[in-house]
Design a protein around this motif. Structure first.
Motif, PDB file in Angstrom:
ATOM      1  N   PRO A   1       0.798  -1.235   0.000  1.00 32.88           N
ATOM      2  CA  PRO A   1       0.000   0.000   0.000  1.00 32.88           C
ATOM      3  C   PRO A   1       0.829   1.282   0.000  1.00 32.88           C
ATOM      4  CG  PRO A   1      -1.028  -1.601   1.437  1.00 32.88           C
ATOM      5  CD  PRO A   1       0.276  -2.207   1.007  1.00 32.88           C
ATOM      6  N   GLU A   2       1.970   1.283   0.670  1.00 28.68           N
ATOM      7  CA  GLU A   2       2.777   2.504   0.728  1.00 28.68           C
ATOM      8  C   GLU A   2       3.377   2.883  -0.629  1.00 28.68           C
ATOM      9  OE1 GLU A   2       5.416  -0.862   2.492  1.00 28.68           O
ATOM     10  OE2 GLU A   2       3.315  -0.239   2.530  1.00 28.68           O
ATOM     11  N   HIS A   3       3.402   1.940  -1.571  1.00 32.94           N
ATOM     12  CA  HIS A   3       3.937   2.240  -2.898  1.00 32.94           C
ATOM     13  C   HIS A   3       2.912   2.895  -3.812  1.00 32.94           C
ATOM     14  CE1 HIS A   3       6.561  -1.310  -1.652  1.00 32.94           C
ATOM     15  NE2 HIS A   3       7.353  -0.257  -1.652  1.00 32.94           N
TER      16      HIS A   3
ATOM     17  N   GLN B   1       1.127   5.680  -2.918  1.00 32.21           N
ATOM     18  CA  GLN B   1       0.863   6.998  -2.358  1.00 32.21           C
ATOM     19  C   GLN B   1       1.403   8.096  -3.284  1.00 32.21           C
ATOM     20  OE1 GLN B   1      -0.995   7.128   0.486  1.00 32.21           O
ATOM     21  NE2 GLN B   1      -1.025   4.893   0.293  1.00 32.21           N
ATOM     22  N   ALA B   2       0.953   9.322  -3.045  1.00 30.73           N
ATOM     23  CA  ALA B   2       1.339  10.454  -3.896  1.00 30.73           C
ATOM     24  C   ALA B   2       2.853  10.672  -3.902  1.00 30.73           C
ATOM     25  CB  ALA B   2       0.626  11.718  -3.431  1.00 30.73           C
ATOM     26  N   GLU B   3       3.528  10.314  -2.804  1.00 29.54           N
ATOM     27  CA  GLU B   3       4.972  10.542  -2.705  1.00 29.54           C
ATOM     28  C   GLU B   3       5.763   9.688  -3.699  1.00 29.54           C
ATOM     29  OE1 GLU B   3       2.984   9.723  -0.183  1.00 29.54           O
ATOM     30  OE2 GLU B   3       2.821  11.689   0.796  1.00 29.54           O
TER      31      GLU B   3
ATOM     32  N   ASP C   1     -12.285  10.245  -3.244  1.00 34.35           N
ATOM     33  CA  ASP C   1     -11.195   9.290  -3.381  1.00 34.35           C
ATOM     34  C   ASP C   1     -11.618   8.124  -4.275  1.00 34.35           C
ATOM     35  OD1 ASP C   1      -9.677  10.866  -1.754  1.00 34.35           O
ATOM     36  OD2 ASP C   1      -9.898   9.624   0.040  1.00 34.35           O
TER      37      ASP C   1
ATOM     38  N   VAL D   1      -7.791   4.947  -2.326  1.00 28.67           N
ATOM     39  CA  VAL D   1      -6.583   5.748  -2.550  1.00 28.67           C
ATOM     40  C   VAL D   1      -6.990   7.162  -2.938  1.00 28.67           C
ATOM     41  CG1 VAL D   1      -5.146   3.791  -3.228  1.00 28.67           C
ATOM     42  CG2 VAL D   1      -6.474   4.991  -4.951  1.00 28.67           C
ATOM     43  N   ASP D   2      -6.077   8.108  -2.719  1.00 32.43           N
ATOM     44  CA  ASP D   2      -6.367   9.500  -3.069  1.00 32.43           C
ATOM     45  C   ASP D   2      -5.462  10.018  -4.178  1.00 32.43           C
ATOM     46  OD1 ASP D   2      -3.989   9.651  -1.695  1.00 32.43           O
ATOM     47  OD2 ASP D   2      -4.681  11.076  -0.183  1.00 32.43           O
ATOM     48  N   THR D   3      -4.900   9.092  -4.976  1.00 33.75           N
ATOM     49  CA  THR D   3      -4.118   9.446  -6.172  1.00 33.75           C
ATOM     50  C   THR D   3      -4.421   8.403  -7.245  1.00 33.75           C
ATOM     51  OG1 THR D   3      -2.126   8.079  -5.889  1.00 33.75           O
ATOM     52  CG2 THR D   3      -2.250  10.107  -4.587  1.00 33.75           C
TER      53      THR D   3
END
Length: 487
Positions: free
Chosen positions: A135-137, A139-141, A163, A178-180
């Motif tokens: 999940p962390e992959h 993200q917007a970052e 979202d 997700v928000d992206t």
């Protein structure tokens, strides 16, 4: 992902002006189809491959900027996620060893890229969805530095107004929010390009749509997402959901999705561009200074920049492409159905099957699409994405049939005919199409192999099993033995 776009804000007035300019481009395009000379003398094909980057453990390597700098090859470009890059192969004719040329060039380019990336702790993998994504992959970052990607993500979320919910029910179920649009970065593909004349375009596009499900059945390669076993080709539902600008109310009203199979057979390439303008509001209303009508009437070839940019934000599985080479306009069908990999030789075999089959069907005196409904082709597409090598499909005169049986008995002979029409030598055609035949006879493709390989790890943590399977997969990818021979 298309042309670069600088970071910026858009006002309502910008969108109004852009809509007007897109419609002006569409009018000019319609006139060009009637009056202009398109480049059709020596039709070429093309190939693009999207790749994932992993570290030594098999987890995503967020290093695409450094990797691209180390590769130093303009054929390699950035993609949406920091764990993605794309390779654009030089286009060319199929006659005179074109398929073998693709294999040699693709292997040489990937070997060069791997040598440059490895010292950075990154390795290239051709697979539809990187199974070790967490999940962390998403993200917007993790969005790449190119401003186009952040801007596109912002505009899709703004158009949607909420979202994005990813809900895929397969062997297991994945439900997350997700928000992206980063889940789109999980969907890496191989894209085949066929240059065609305006008169032939409809036949090639219709043929491409009709065989989309068959392509998926024999070449599925993305069974896992975020640790869950889902569809054989999970890219299909994921991509459809990840870039959906519609809320539930708009879906209920029948508003078309931006990732779209379509809804009818066409009679002209203009049908597709006109639908794109009529049905879809602009996402990136960037206006070019060119007046396309002035350029055309002065004897030039207009870029139609706004129409092309708009077309690039509507994700048809078979996309129409207008482009210019050497001052002459040309048209292409961009086939975006398949995942990348698993090996170079498998990828070129998939290309041979597509190029040959679509040519034979497009040239047939009795068009396939006159014998089956468009909805049947769409149903085949989603059934094959779900079931892969085990899929059953509908086919005229046969009814429901196993996709593998259909390929061996009916479609491979047609693909051989099509490749011969392209000027491909018989032994070259056999080398690649025999790989498709053996997959069907063995009842296995990359998705099937990967699922069995994960299950062979036994009762261990799912991500540990995925890492072990991916390490095995990556080694076999470099060996370049076709997937039907993998044990």
């Amino acid at each position: 992902m298309g042309d670069d776009v600088a970071a910026q804000e858009f006002s309502p007035a910008d969108r109004t002006r852009y809509r007007e300019k897109v419609r002006r481009c569409l009018d000019v395009f319609e006139r060009m189809l009637r009056e202009s000379a398109f480049d059709t003398d020596d039709p070429w094909t093309g190939l693009e491959v999207e790749l994932n980057l992993v570290d030594g453990a098999g987890d995503p390597a967020l290093r695409n900027t450094e990797v691209l700098a180390a590769i130093e090859d303009p054929d390699f470009q950035t993609e949406l996620g920091q764990f993605n890059i794309e390779l654009n192969m030089p286009p060319g004719p199929l006659a005179g060893g074109g398929l073998e040329g693709y294999e040699k060039q693709l292997r040489a380019s990937l070997n060069h890229a791997e040598e440059r990336a490895a010292p950075l702790g990154a390795h290239l993998v051709m697979i539809g969805i990187l199974p070790t994504l967490a999940p962390e992959h998403l993200q917007a970052e993790v969005i790449s530095e190119n401003p186009r990607y952040r801007l596109l993500s912002e505009q899709i979320l703004r158009a949607r107004g909420e979202d994005i919910n990813i809900d895929i029910r397969g062997v297991e179920r994945l439900n997350t929010t997700v928000d992206t649009i980063m889940p789109e970065a999980a969907c890496t593909s191989t894209q085949f390009h066929v240059q065609v004349s305006p008169d032939q375009f409809a036949s090639y596009w219709n043929a491409s749509q009709a065989i989309a499900g068959i392509q998926l059945a024999v070449a599925a390669n993305s069974p896992y997402l975020l640790g869950k076993q889902l569809w054989s080709e999970t890219r299909i539902p994921l991509f459809e959901q990840a870039t959906d600008t519609r809320g539930e109310e708009l879906k209920a009203q029948g508003v078309r999705p931006r990732v779209w199979f379509g809804e009818r057979w066409i009679t002209s390439v203009f049908d597709l561009f006109e639908e794109n303008v009529r049905y879809f509001p602009p996402l990136l209303p960037v206006i070019d200074e060119e007046d396309p009508l002035t350029v055309l009437e002065a004897g030039g070839t207009p870029n139609l920049s706004e129409l092309r940019l708009h077309n690039g934000t509507i994700y048809r599985w078979n996309r129409p492409v207008y482009d210019i080479t050497g001052g002459l306009p040309h048209l292409r069908v961009e086939n975006r159905i398949l995942a990348a990999g698993p090996t170079v030789v498998d990828t070129v075999a998939n290309a041979a099957f597509y190029f040959g089959l679509v040519r034979a069907l497009a040239d047939n005196d009795r068009p396939l699409w006159s014998q089956m409904s468009f909805s049947a082709a769409e149903e085949n597409f989603h059934s094959a994405a779900r079931h892969g090598i085990d899929a059953e499909v509908y086919w005229p005169q046969l009814g429901r049939v196993r996709a593998t049986e259909l390929v061996v008995r009916r479609l491979l002979p047609l693909a051989h005919e099509g490749l011969a029409a392209w000027g491909v030598a018989e032994d070259e055609a056999h080398r690649y199409l025999d790989i498709i035949e053996q997959r069907c006879l063995a009842g296995t493709n990359a998705s099937d192999w990967f699922t069995r390989r994960v299950q062979a790890e036994g009762d261990v943590d799912r991500y540990d099993a995925l890492r072990a399977a991916l390490a095995d997969y990556r080694q076999r990818m470099h060996d370049n033995a076709p997937v039907h021979t993998w044990t």
